[in-house]
Design a protein around this motif. Structure first.
Motif, short mmCIF file in Angstrom:
data_model
loop_
_atom_site.label_atom_id
_atom_site.label_comp_id
_atom_site.label_asym_id
_atom_site.label_seq_id
_atom_site.Cartn_x
_atom_site.Cartn_y
_atom_site.Cartn_z
N GLY A 14 0.78 -1.24 0.00
CA GLY A 14 0.00 0.00 0.00
C GLY A 14 0.81 1.28 0.00
N ALA A 15 2.12 1.19 -0.27
CA ALA A 15 2.98 2.38 -0.11
C ALA A 15 2.84 3.39 -1.24
CB ALA A 15 4.44 1.95 0.00
N ARG A 16 2.45 2.91 -2.41
CA ARG A 16 2.40 3.81 -3.58
C ARG A 16 1.50 3.18 -4.64
NH1 ARG A 16 8.37 2.61 -6.39
NH2 ARG A 16 7.69 0.67 -7.38
N ALA A 101 8.10 -16.33 -6.02
CA ALA A 101 8.24 -16.23 -4.56
C ALA A 101 7.75 -14.88 -4.05
CB ALA A 101 9.70 -16.44 -4.16
N LEU A 102 7.54 -13.95 -4.92
CA LEU A 102 6.97 -12.67 -4.49
C LEU A 102 5.49 -12.58 -4.90
CD1 LEU A 102 8.88 -9.42 -4.21
CD2 LEU A 102 6.46 -9.38 -4.73
N ASN A 103 5.21 -12.61 -6.16
CA ASN A 103 3.84 -12.33 -6.63
C ASN A 103 2.82 -13.36 -6.13
OD1 ASN A 103 5.05 -10.25 -7.97
ND2 ASN A 103 4.47 -10.89 -10.02
N THR A 128 -7.53 -9.55 -4.85
CA THR A 128 -6.13 -9.74 -5.22
C THR A 128 -5.87 -9.07 -6.55
OG1 THR A 128 -6.01 -11.81 -3.99
CG2 THR A 128 -4.35 -11.49 -5.71
N THR A 129 -4.75 -8.34 -6.62
CA THR A 129 -4.41 -7.67 -7.88
C THR A 129 -3.70 -8.64 -8.80
OG1 THR A 129 -4.13 -5.62 -6.63
CG2 THR A 129 -3.37 -5.63 -8.91
N SER A 130 -4.40 -9.03 -9.85
CA SER A 130 -3.79 -9.81 -10.92
C SER A 130 -3.37 -8.80 -12.00
CB SER A 130 -4.78 -10.86 -11.41
OG SER A 130 -4.28 -11.55 -12.52
N SER A 131 -3.77 -9.00 -13.22
CA SER A 131 -3.31 -8.14 -14.31
C SER A 131 -4.04 -8.53 -15.59
CB SER A 131 -1.80 -8.35 -14.51
OG SER A 131 -1.35 -7.77 -15.71
N1 LIG Z 1 0.86 -0.49 -13.19
C1 LIG Z 1 0.36 -1.37 -14.05
O1 LIG Z 1 0.29 -1.09 -15.25
C2 LIG Z 1 -0.17 -2.70 -13.56
C3 LIG Z 1 -0.89 -3.48 -14.47
C4 LIG Z 1 -1.39 -4.71 -14.05
C5 LIG Z 1 -1.17 -5.14 -12.77
N2 LIG Z 1 -0.45 -4.39 -11.89
C6 LIG Z 1 -0.27 -4.92 -10.54
O2 LIG Z 1 -0.74 -3.96 -9.61
C7 LIG Z 1 -0.08 -4.13 -8.36
C8 LIG Z 1 0.42 -2.78 -7.90
O3 LIG Z 1 1.33 -2.31 -8.85
P1 LIG Z 1 1.65 -0.76 -9.10
O4 LIG Z 1 1.55 -0.54 -10.55
O5 LIG Z 1 0.90 0.10 -8.16
O6 LIG Z 1 3.23 -0.75 -8.80
P2 LIG Z 1 4.09 -0.38 -7.50
O7 LIG Z 1 5.43 -0.91 -7.75
O8 LIG Z 1 3.91 1.05 -7.22
O9 LIG Z 1 3.33 -1.23 -6.34
C9 LIG Z 1 3.76 -2.48 -5.90
C10 LIG Z 1 3.95 -2.38 -4.40
O10 LIG Z 1 4.34 -3.68 -3.91
C11 LIG Z 1 5.31 -3.44 -2.90
N3 LIG Z 1 6.11 -4.62 -2.62
C12 LIG Z 1 7.03 -5.21 -3.43
N4 LIG Z 1 7.57 -6.25 -2.80
C13 LIG Z 1 7.00 -6.32 -1.57
C14 LIG Z 1 7.14 -7.19 -0.45
N5 LIG Z 1 8.00 -8.22 -0.48
N6 LIG Z 1 6.38 -6.97 0.63
C15 LIG Z 1 5.51 -5.93 0.69
N7 LIG Z 1 5.33 -5.08 -0.33
C16 LIG Z 1 6.07 -5.28 -1.44
C17 LIG Z 1 6.15 -2.31 -3.47
O11 LIG Z 1 6.95 -1.70 -2.48
C18 LIG Z 1 5.09 -1.40 -4.05
O12 LIG Z 1 4.64 -0.43 -3.12
C19 LIG Z 1 1.02 -5.16 -8.62
O13 LIG Z 1 0.59 -6.42 -8.16
C20 LIG Z 1 1.15 -5.17 -10.13
O14 LIG Z 1 1.65 -6.38 -10.60
C21 LIG Z 1 0.05 -3.16 -12.26
#
Ligand SMILES: NC(=O)c1ccc[n+]([C@@H]2O[C@H](COP(=O)([O-])OP(=O)(O)OC[C@H]3O[C@@H](n4cnc5c(N)ncnc54)[C@H](O)[C@@H]3O)[C@@H](O)[C@H]2O)c1
Length: 259
Positions: A14-16, A101-103, A128-131
């Motif tokens: 939730g940081a950004r 291991a992350l997603n 849950t945020t997929s894509s």
């Molecule tokens: N931006 C896009 O175009 C897009 C498109 C489809 C899906 N998504 C998905 O949306 C979600 C959010 O992405 P976003 O675009 O806001 O990018 P983002 O990088 O700003 O957000 C991802 C967040 O996950 C956090 N994170 C990473 N590793 C972590 C960990 N081990 N523990 C806790 N937090 C962790 C990051 O610090 C970051 O705040 C992601 O799951 C991404 O795959 C994004």
């Protein structure tokens, strides 16, 4: 009264970006929010914690702490994710293992920590945020897309297994959303401007999305307005997942590096 008035929501990632936009919408709709991320938030968020969502101990302690403080969890938002824009042959085993291991692990751990509590209360909404990459193939990021398909499978299975216990599990599937992640997939801010036309060309709505546009859909899925919506995969993508746009395959986004 807000659409989430009195609901207790836990957010991972939730940081950004999309996560922060959702935290802000949750708060605006009256939720009590416990947001977390591995990094410091870019804006002040009340009740914020640093949590590595891939660490079983940290996730468990965080969830237990929320239940101890708030008494319950109504909403779980699994939003943690990283991107890997590499063709299959260029992806190392370590990169493959790291992104799964992350997603996938983060959503598994977050859900497993909260689910017993939701089962006990016979209520809860898990989002849950997929894509887009979780519902369609894309040429430039096959392993990332595999993790996002895995989240769809996890979510649908949770929905089917636990719907009778009052639990809902749904995914949001964003298309190209203007966040640090999207910009980070490119070499430079200038490249973002140059590549924008490719992102736009592959999106029927002819633009990239904003984080708050995803957050609004998450609010709907978190709220009781969606109480019979369960096991759903919800694209928020300007119709991108609805069908291919005519044109050159190399105008698709994320084609970087793919030959
Ligand atoms: N931006 C896009 O175009 C897009 C498109 C489809 C899906 N998504 C998905 O949306 C979600 C959010 O992405 P976003 O675009 O806001 O990018 P983002 O990088 O700003 O957000 C991802 C967040 O996950 C956090 N994170 C990473 N590793 C972590 C960990 N081990 N523990 C806790 N937090 C962790 C990051 O610090 C970051 O705040 C992601 O799951 C991404 O795959 C994004």
């Amino acid at each position: 009264m807000g659409r989430l008035a009195g609901k207790v929501a836990v957010v991972f990632g939730g940081a950004r970006g999309i996560g922060l936009a959702t935290v802000k919408e949750f708060l605006a709709e009256g939720a009590i929010v416990f947001a977390s991320d591995i990094r410091e938030p870019v804006e002040d968020i009340p009740g914020y914690s640093i949590v590595d969502a891939t660490d079983e101990g940290q996730v468990g302690a965080f969830v237990d702490g929320v239940i101890a403080e708030a008494g319950r969890i109504d909403v779980l938002f699994n939003n943690v994710g990283i991107h890997l824009g590499k063709s299959l042959v260029d992806t190392t085993l370590a990169e493959f293992d790291d992104i799964f291991a992350l997603n996938v692990r983060a959503a598994f751990l977050g859900t497993r920590a909260v689910l017993p509590h939701m089962i006990e209360r016979k209520a809860g909404s898990i989002i849950t945020t997929s894509s887009n990459g979780g519902v369609m193939g894309r040429p430039g990021d096959p392993v990332y897309n595999a993790t996002k398909h895995a989240l769809v499978g996890l979510t649908k299975s949770i929905a089917v297994a636990h719907a009778h216990q009052g639990i809902r599990a749904n995914t949001v599937n964003p298309g190209a959303i203007d966040t640090d992640m999207l910009r980070g997939t490119l070499a430079s801010p200038e490249e973002f401007e140059t590549k924008q036309h490719q992102l736009v060309a592959s999106t029927p709505a002819a633009r990239v999305g904003e984080a708050w546009e995803v957050a609004k859909a998450v609010v709907f899925l978190a709220s009781d307005e969606s109480r019979f919506v369960n096991g759903v995969v919800l694209p928020i993508d300007g119709a991108k997942a609805a069908g291919a746009m005519p044109g050159n395959r190399y105008s698709l986004d994320f084609e970087l590096g793919v030959r």
